[in-house]
Scaffold this motif. Structure first.
Motif, short mmCIF file in Angstrom:
data_model
loop_
_atom_site.label_atom_id
_atom_site.label_comp_id
_atom_site.label_asym_id
_atom_site.label_seq_id
_atom_site.Cartn_x
_atom_site.Cartn_y
_atom_site.Cartn_z
N LYS A 117 0.84 -1.21 0.00
CA LYS A 117 0.00 0.00 0.00
C LYS A 117 0.87 1.26 0.00
O LYS A 117 0.55 2.25 -0.66
CB LYS A 117 -0.92 0.01 1.22
CG LYS A 117 -1.75 -1.24 1.42
CD LYS A 117 -2.68 -1.49 0.28
CE LYS A 117 -3.67 -2.63 0.56
NZ LYS A 117 -3.02 -3.91 0.87
N SER A 138 -8.44 1.31 -4.20
CA SER A 138 -8.81 0.56 -3.01
C SER A 138 -7.64 0.47 -2.04
O SER A 138 -7.81 0.62 -0.82
CB SER A 138 -9.27 -0.85 -3.41
OG SER A 138 -9.52 -1.63 -2.26
N LYS A 176 -7.19 3.79 -0.21
CA LYS A 176 -8.24 3.95 0.81
C LYS A 176 -7.95 3.09 2.03
O LYS A 176 -8.16 3.52 3.18
CB LYS A 176 -9.61 3.60 0.22
CG LYS A 176 -10.13 4.64 -0.77
CD LYS A 176 -11.48 4.22 -1.34
CE LYS A 176 -11.99 5.24 -2.35
NZ LYS A 176 -13.28 4.83 -2.96
N GLN A 177 -7.48 1.87 1.81
CA GLN A 177 -7.12 0.99 2.92
C GLN A 177 -5.98 1.58 3.74
O GLN A 177 -6.00 1.53 4.97
CB GLN A 177 -6.75 -0.40 2.41
CG GLN A 177 -7.91 -1.20 1.84
CD GLN A 177 -7.45 -2.50 1.22
OE1 GLN A 177 -6.48 -3.10 1.67
NE2 GLN A 177 -8.14 -2.94 0.17
N GLN A 180 -5.99 2.67 7.64
CA GLN A 180 -5.05 2.16 8.64
C GLN A 180 -4.35 3.29 9.38
O GLN A 180 -4.08 3.20 10.59
CB GLN A 180 -4.01 1.25 7.97
CG GLN A 180 -4.58 -0.08 7.51
CD GLN A 180 -3.56 -0.90 6.72
OE1 GLN A 180 -2.92 -0.40 5.79
NE2 GLN A 180 -3.41 -2.16 7.09
#
Length: 299
Positions: free
Chosen positions: A4, A33, A36-37, A41
């Protein structure tokens, strides 16, 4: 989380979700996605966006610096593990100023001969692009000017000092000269590198000191184009000595030493400051040092 963070760095580097996804080899929905994750976090919004990329938020700018460090250290750790298990393997990505491409080819040949399980990618870039690519983890090292750029805390290894020669056709009036001064070039049509190249800015200083306004018939970021233009009657170019020797061989061109101007600038390896460096960068710096020592002995 590492994947990420790599997505986040790619978006910040490209300034565009589509281009970042293409660079990473993933779909844009997967990239969106992942971002956004990551924001979920961390509990903050990293990127301002509506229908398109709108830049980094204040938190995103802070996170980018930390993300680069974390991803860089993770890559080094992975490489160390591969090195412990398999010896030196993997990929070396190096960006090179155009005038140092011959040197880069020689260095990479020496490096891959010694470490055959490493494959190399060599990219031609301007000196400013090289620094940006190092910051963004797009390349592992650069080959660029060492004393004419704001290198910050980078690790460097000298390879050589650049010196220039005039390249012209055999029938040029300058071809028979033993030496040419920068001040002699006021009436000579020239083919020169484009203004975004550090090499051109160095030459421009020499022209100014000599009181000359260059008559530039052609500008290009390709040394091959410059040499080809010089092969035509009435035009000449200025190239670093080793590049000129390679490009003029058998092409009806001659080289004439240039006198005067500022002393040549140092060219060498630039790598991110790290402790320790990855095994590949350690090996590259060692090979560059060997090559520089060999060049000094020959000279």
């Amino acid at each position: 989380m590492i994947d990420k963070l790599e997505m986040f760095i790619a978006v910040a580097t490209e300034g565009h979700f589509g281009r970042a996804a293409e660079t990473l080899g993933i779909s844009q929905p997967t990239l969106s996605s992942g971002i956004k994750q990551l924001e979920g976090q961390l509990g903050v919004r990293l990127i301002s966006r509506g229908s398109r990329y709108g830049g980094l938020t204040a938190e995103g700018k802070l996170a980018l610096e930390r993300a680069r460090k974390i991803v860089g250290e993770t890559r080094t750790l992975r490489e160390e593990m591969r090195f412990t298990r398999d010896g030196l393997t993997g990929q070396l990505r190096i960006a090179v100023i155009p005038t140092a491409l011959i040197c880069a080819a020689n260095l990479v040949t020496r490096f891959t001969d010694r470490h055959p399980q490493v494959n190399a990618i060599v990219l031609s870039r301007t000196s400013s692009e090289i620094l940006r690519m190092l910051d963004n983890l797009e390349v592992d090292a650069g080959l660029s000017y060492l004393d004419n750029e704001p290198l910050g805390q980078a690790t460097t290894q000298d390879l050589y000092r650049e010196s220039y020669v005039l390249v012209c056709a055999q029938d040029s009036p300058l071809a028979g000269r033993k030496v040419v001064a920068w001040s002699d070039l006021g009436a000579q049509k020239l083919a020169l590198l484009t203004g975004d190249m550090q090499n051109r800015r160095i030459m421009n200083r020499n022209f100014r000191e000599a009181g000359v306004v260059p008559d530039c018939a052609v500008e290009s970021n390709s040394l091959v184009v410059l040499a080809s233009k010089a092969a035509q009657s009435g035009c000449a170019t200025i190239l670093p000595k080793d590049v000129a020797g390679f490009l003029t061989a058998g092409n009806g061109l001659v080289t004439v030493p240039l006198k005067g101007g500022q002393p040549g600038h140092a060219v060498g390896i630039v790598a991110p400051k790290a402790e320790p460096h990855s095994p590949i960068i350690r090996a590259l710096l060692l090979e560059a040092r060997r090559m520089a020592e060999n060049t000094a002995r020959v000279a």
